[in-house]
Design a protein around this motif. Structure first.
Motif, PDB file in Angstrom:
ATOM      1  N   ASN A  28       0.744  -1.249   0.121  1.00 22.96           N
ATOM      2  CA  ASN A  28       0.175   0.266  -0.380  1.00 22.96           C
ATOM      3  C   ASN A  28       1.200   1.521  -0.226  1.00 22.96           C
ATOM      4  O   ASN A  28       1.997   1.317   1.014  1.00 22.96           O
ATOM      5  N   LEU A  31       1.020   3.567   2.606  1.00 24.91           N
ATOM      6  CA  LEU A  31       1.507   3.302   4.657  1.00 24.91           C
ATOM      7  C   LEU A  31       2.916   3.426   4.492  1.00 24.91           C
ATOM      8  O   LEU A  31       3.784   3.513   3.770  1.00 24.91           O
ATOM      9  N   GLN A  49       5.538  -3.564   6.020  1.00 20.86           N
ATOM     10  CA  GLN A  49       4.474  -2.509   6.310  1.00 20.86           C
ATOM     11  C   GLN A  49       3.571  -3.313   7.247  1.00 20.86           C
ATOM     12  O   GLN A  49       2.896  -4.222   7.486  1.00 20.86           O
ATOM     13  N   GLN A  50       2.828  -2.997   8.180  1.00 20.39           N
ATOM     14  CA  GLN A  50       1.482  -2.920   9.231  1.00 20.39           C
ATOM     15  C   GLN A  50       0.782  -2.109   8.512  1.00 20.39           C
ATOM     16  O   GLN A  50       0.121  -0.820   8.027  1.00 20.39           O
ATOM     17  N   ASP A  51      -0.404  -3.055   8.017  1.00 19.25           N
ATOM     18  CA  ASP A  51      -1.379  -2.047   7.993  1.00 19.25           C
ATOM     19  C   ASP A  51      -2.816  -1.808   8.311  1.00 19.25           C
ATOM     20  O   ASP A  51      -3.079  -1.678   9.716  1.00 19.25           O
ATOM     21  N   THR A  52      -4.021  -1.398   8.086  1.00 16.63           N
ATOM     22  CA  THR A  52      -4.351  -0.375   8.863  1.00 16.63           C
ATOM     23  C   THR A  52      -5.542  -1.693   9.632  1.00 16.63           C
ATOM     24  O   THR A  52      -6.086  -1.077  11.109  1.00 16.63           O
ATOM     25  N   ARG A  55      -1.622  -5.743  11.061  1.00 13.41           N
ATOM     26  CA  ARG A  55      -1.326  -7.226  10.663  1.00 13.41           C
ATOM     27  C   ARG A  55       0.226  -6.284  10.120  1.00 13.41           C
ATOM     28  O   ARG A  55       0.351  -5.203   9.442  1.00 13.41           O
ATOM     29  N   LEU A  57       2.848  -7.451   7.516  1.00 13.80           N
ATOM     30  CA  LEU A  57       2.741  -7.752   6.441  1.00 13.80           C
ATOM     31  C   LEU A  57       4.048  -8.349   5.599  1.00 13.80           C
ATOM     32  O   LEU A  57       4.892  -6.888   5.210  1.00 13.80           O
TER      33      LEU A  57
END
Length: 185
Positions: A28, A31, A49-52, A55, A57
């Motif tokens: 994303n 992010l 990345q840390q998603d919304t 998590r 990833l």
């Protein structure tokens, strides 16, 4: 870290069925992209990345052998960033040993990343394996409303192999587990 039926060490919380995504994870661009690095003549990096949903990833990995950090950045990391992560907000973190200056040219890994154009570079405060594994275990042991809190893209073969037992603590003939992980690719 336990043992499989074949006697091979395995991570007790990692499940390939649960923690490896069915399809390649899509980054994303809105992010933060975190590059986490380990050094020596086998520099390795993961791009996360840390998603919304909270998590973690793991999107990509870079694994090298017989290559210094500067070359790994120029030949492996920068081409990947240009082709897949152009214009992302990037932060570099990694093994705190990267703060130490080299005996040959007095440059640290932090210096090398900064010279390569990375502005946000801050390495971990501790190299203690307990801290490092606990950070991952926290996410491996949790679920979010969208699935496991730790998810690995299927093309990250080295990370998956490491989580399935390649990264482990050696057990001696008396059954005593070493305090530090066994070093290997």
């Amino acid at each position: 870290y336990g043992q499989s039926k074949a006697g091979k060490p395995v991570h007790p919380m990692f499940s390939q069925d649960m923690h490896v995504a069915n399809d390649i994870l899509v980054p994303n661009p809105k992010l933060l992209l975190v590059i986490s690095a380990d050094f020596g003549l086998t520099p390795a990096m993961t791009l996360k990345q840390q998603d919304t949903a909270g998590r973690v990833l793991t999107l990509d990995e870079i694994v090298t052998e017989g290559m210094g950090l500067k070359r790994a950045i120029n030949e492996r990391l920068k081409p990947l960033l240009r082709n897949k992560y152009n214009d992302f907000n990037i932060q570099v973190t990694g093994d705190p040993a990267g703060n130490t200056a080299s005996q040959t040219d007095e440059k640290s890994c932090v210096d090398i990343f900064r010279e390569a154009g990375f502005r946000k570079v801050k390495f971990a405060y501790s190299n203690n394996p307990v801290h490092r594994t606990n950070a991952t275990d926290t996410f491996l042991g949790r679920m979010t409303e969208t699935g496991p809190a730790y998810l690995v893209s299927p093309q990250c073969a080295y990370l998956i192999r490491g989580m399935k037992g390649g990264y482990h603590y050696k057990v001696n003939k008396f059954g005593i587990t070493s305090e530090t992980p066994e070093k290997n690719i």
